[in-house]
Enzyme design. Structure first.
Site, PDB file in Angstrom:
ATOM      1  CE  LYS A  33      20.714  46.982 101.212  1.00 19.03           C
ATOM      2  NZ  LYS A  33      20.845  48.296 101.892  1.00 19.03           N
ATOM      3  CG  ASP A  60      17.878  48.817 104.099  1.00 19.10           C
ATOM      4  OD1 ASP A  60      17.129  48.700 105.089  1.00 19.10           O
ATOM      5  OD2 ASP A  60      19.098  48.557 104.131  1.00 19.10           O
ATOM      6  CE  LYS A  62      18.980  49.131 108.420  1.00 20.03           C
ATOM      7  NZ  LYS A  62      19.467  49.428 107.041  1.00 20.03           N
ATOM      8  CG  ASP A  65       8.562  59.499 113.130  1.00 17.66           C
ATOM      9  OD1 ASP A  65       8.003  59.932 114.161  1.00 17.66           O
ATOM     10  OD2 ASP A  65       9.154  60.224 112.321  1.00 17.66           O
ATOM     11  CB  THR A 115      24.846  43.680 112.437  1.00 12.58           C
ATOM     12  OG1 THR A 115      24.875  44.587 111.336  1.00 12.58           O
ATOM     13  CG2 THR A 115      23.846  42.581 112.166  1.00 12.58           C
ATOM     14  NE  ARG A 206      31.117  47.126 100.679  1.00 16.98           N
ATOM     15  CZ  ARG A 206      31.454  47.330 101.942  1.00 16.98           C
ATOM     16  NH1 ARG A 206      32.399  48.193 102.234  1.00 16.98           N
ATOM     17  NH2 ARG A 206      30.836  46.674 102.912  1.00 16.98           N
TER      18      ARG A 206
END
Ligand code: C5P
Length: 227
Positions: A33, A60, A62, A65, A115, A206
């Site tokens: 990603k 990613d 997002k 517009d 989230t 991570r």
């Protein structure tokens, strides 16, 4: 397991750091990603490098517009060979994205409600409803718009799977093995729990990228899921 469900989040500030991790992981990871940070630092040039190395890429970005802009931007991404792209789960944005993708192999994932948002944030935006109601509404709209899948917290994955149906691609971040550091994630599930809840792919950052031995960490997670 019929496929490797891990997508490794390359949350790094330079192509050099991201490349070092990809080199280190070798064949133990095939799907990466690229989010806003690495995109801002290294752009499509690094995305193309991953694709040239035979890796799958989840971009990613997002997108959010006006329809024309989303349609044209998605068409650009669709030409590159990127496999997954995120757009926000608002009706006009999703419809424009589906038009832009045309018949290519790119799969579009919708982000329903970030989230990090709670009910007060929604009220601030003028949506006087519960987060779960807005998530449900947007899942239904995504499926009606021809979107291929959704980004889902592992804690909502079962509910979203039930609404979206068996064909939808569910990608869940916020996944940690028991005992692994959580970083800033508050609502997490283990990889096995997320898969049981209906996830198709798990985004892991991570736990792998900051591990002393990243390939061993990937193997541990895959064994955990298989077990
Ligand atoms: O390091 P960690 O495993 O927490 O990284 C998770 C990745 O998934 C990050 O790239 C983060 O931006 C992304 N993500 C998330 N929660 C969401 C959506 C995306 O953690 N709701």
């Amino acid at each position: 397991m019929t496929h490797n469900p891990l997508i490794i989040a390359l949350d790094f500030e330079s192509a050099a750091e991201a490349r070092a991790l990809v080199d280190r992981l070798g064949d133990s990871a095939g799907f990466y990603k690229v989010g806003m940070e690495l995109y801002a630092a290294a752009g499509m040039q690094f995305v193309r490098e991953l694709l040239d190395r035979g890796k799958d890429v989840f971009l990613d970005m997002k997108f959010y517009d006006i329809g024309e802009t989303v349609r044209r931007a998605v068409a650009q991404v669709a030409r590159t060979g990127v496999r997954f792209l995120t757009v926000h789960g608002s009706g006009p944005v999703m419809r424009a994205a589906v038009e832009g993708r045309a018949a290519g192999p790119l799969k579009l994932l919708a982000v329903t409600v970030l989230t990090s948002f709670d009910e007060e944030d929604l009220r601030d935006l003028g949506y006087p409803c519960a987060v779960s109601d807005l998530v449900a509404l947007r899942v239904r709209k995504a499926m009606q718009s021809g979107i291929d899948g959704l980004v889902a917290s592992p804690l909502e994955a079962a509910q979203i799977r039930a609404l979206a149906g068996p064909e939808a691609i569910l990608v869940t971040p916020g996944v940690r093995s028991a005992g692994a550091g959580r970083g800033d994630q508050k609502r997490v599930a283990t990889p096995a729990e997320a898969m049981r809840a209906g996830a198709s792919y798990l985004v892991i950052g991570r736990q792998v990228t900051r591990a002393a031995d990243p390939p061993a960490e990937v193997a541990r997670i895959l064994a955990e899921i298989a077990g």
